[in-house]
Design a protein around this motif. Sequence first.
Motif, PDB file in Angstrom:
ATOM      1  N   ASP A  74       0.793  -1.227   0.000  1.00  0.00           N
ATOM      2  CA  ASP A  74       0.000   0.000   0.000  1.00  0.00           C
ATOM      3  C   ASP A  74       0.832   1.287   0.000  1.00  0.00           C
ATOM      4  O   ASP A  74       0.414   2.303  -0.547  1.00  0.00           O
ATOM      5  CB  ASP A  74      -0.921   0.031   1.226  1.00  0.00           C
ATOM      6  N   GLY A  77       1.323   3.572  -3.013  1.00  0.00           N
ATOM      7  CA  GLY A  77       0.184   4.265  -3.611  1.00  0.00           C
ATOM      8  C   GLY A  77       0.559   5.566  -4.308  1.00  0.00           C
ATOM      9  O   GLY A  77       0.234   5.757  -5.483  1.00  0.00           O
ATOM     10  N   PRO A  78       1.235   6.480  -3.592  1.00  0.00           N
ATOM     11  CA  PRO A  78       1.544   7.763  -4.216  1.00  0.00           C
ATOM     12  C   PRO A  78       2.323   7.641  -5.530  1.00  0.00           C
ATOM     13  O   PRO A  78       2.024   8.357  -6.483  1.00  0.00           O
ATOM     14  CB  PRO A  78       2.393   8.453  -3.139  1.00  0.00           C
ATOM     15  N   ARG A  80       2.327   5.083  -7.556  1.00  0.00           N
ATOM     16  CA  ARG A  80       1.404   4.537  -8.559  1.00  0.00           C
ATOM     17  C   ARG A  80       0.488   5.645  -9.084  1.00  0.00           C
ATOM     18  O   ARG A  80       0.232   5.738 -10.277  1.00  0.00           O
ATOM     19  CB  ARG A  80       0.557   3.419  -7.949  1.00  0.00           C
ATOM     20  N   ARG A  81       0.029   6.479  -8.156  1.00  0.00           N
ATOM     21  CA  ARG A  81      -0.827   7.585  -8.582  1.00  0.00           C
ATOM     22  C   ARG A  81      -0.085   8.487  -9.566  1.00  0.00           C
ATOM     23  O   ARG A  81      -0.632   8.899 -10.590  1.00  0.00           O
ATOM     24  CB  ARG A  81      -1.284   8.393  -7.371  1.00  0.00           C
TER      25      ARG A  81
END
Lengths: 153, 153
Positions: A74, A77-78, A80-81
């Motif tokens: 997790d 996330g950033p 991936r964003r």
Amino acid sequence: MKIGELGKRTGLSVHTIRYYERIGLLPPADRDASGQRDYDGSVLVWIGFLERLKTTGMPIREMLRYAELRTKGDHTGPERREILEMHRDRVRAHLADLQASLLVLDTKIDTYVDLEKRTRKHDDTRPPSPGNRSRAGKQTGSRNKIGTRAART
Amino acid sequence: MKIGELGKRTGLSVHTIRYYERIGLLPPADRDASGQRDYDGSVLVWIGFLERLKTTGMPIREMLRYAELRTKGDHTGPERREILEMHRDRVRAHLADLQASLLVLDTKIDTYVDLEKRTRKHDDTRPPSPGNRSRAGKQTGSRNKIGTRAART
DNA sequence: CTAGGGGTTCGAGTGTACTCTAAGTCAAGA
DNA sequence: TCTTGACTTAGAGTACACTCGAACCCCTAG
């Protein structure tokens, strides 16, 4: 679900599925008692998303990066964003490019249509246009009035 | 205009220009006294159009067909129009596909953004988002409300 | 028990669209 | 005159994303 079944459901060939797993786009599949790949439904969602990335022109290398981050958990996330945001911007640009090109196509097609009209006017023994059976119907008259005069390329 | 100049103006490499001529996408260039290619301005228009076809994904084989018809003269107009119409339909379909995919991307990005927001809520010692320096500014908040809930792929 | 239809691996082959190399010619400026 | 740089050709090489072949294993229905 066996690999053949997954292939049928996703439209990918079994060759391609194994290829995706080999390069890391798909996580290593669980195996059944006899060592054969045994998929559960969640992989369908992932493959669907990959297909979106593919149709929008993301190169495999970048999909790989995304897939790799995904497996790392997790906290990625950033990043991936960020990948998705950069990709989205590219897609938007490409979309705009396509729309502009579509106008050019429409204009050029209209030029040809006009030309044929004029030709028929000077030769009205000719039957009502052999190439004119309205193909797929929609928007046949779509001239996006801008210049209407295409250069004679 | 020499081939190098044409390359600069079109953004194509001289290799590519000669390649295009070799396969028939470009008409055989006029030659100057010493046998070197010597282009006039009209080729720029044609190359511009080819680039439109290329960005819209027309395969070279089809461009070749079109180019070939073009050299055959005016009476090939209807067939050229047909090629363009078929291509236009494909482009329209692809465009729709891209737009749908864009929605998916937006939704997914929003999911990540929401996730990061929630994380910061539970840990407000963290600085105001390191990955949030608004990139190219435009439409950062563009959530195309449809489901807002992306599957956790 | 055997044929068929799955599965496995590794590695080679394909199609598209360039992209570059090698080996050479030619024209103009220092 | 020599060098520089642009030009010429044929053909080989590259990147991408599959796609397939070969040779093998394993389970089930007839």
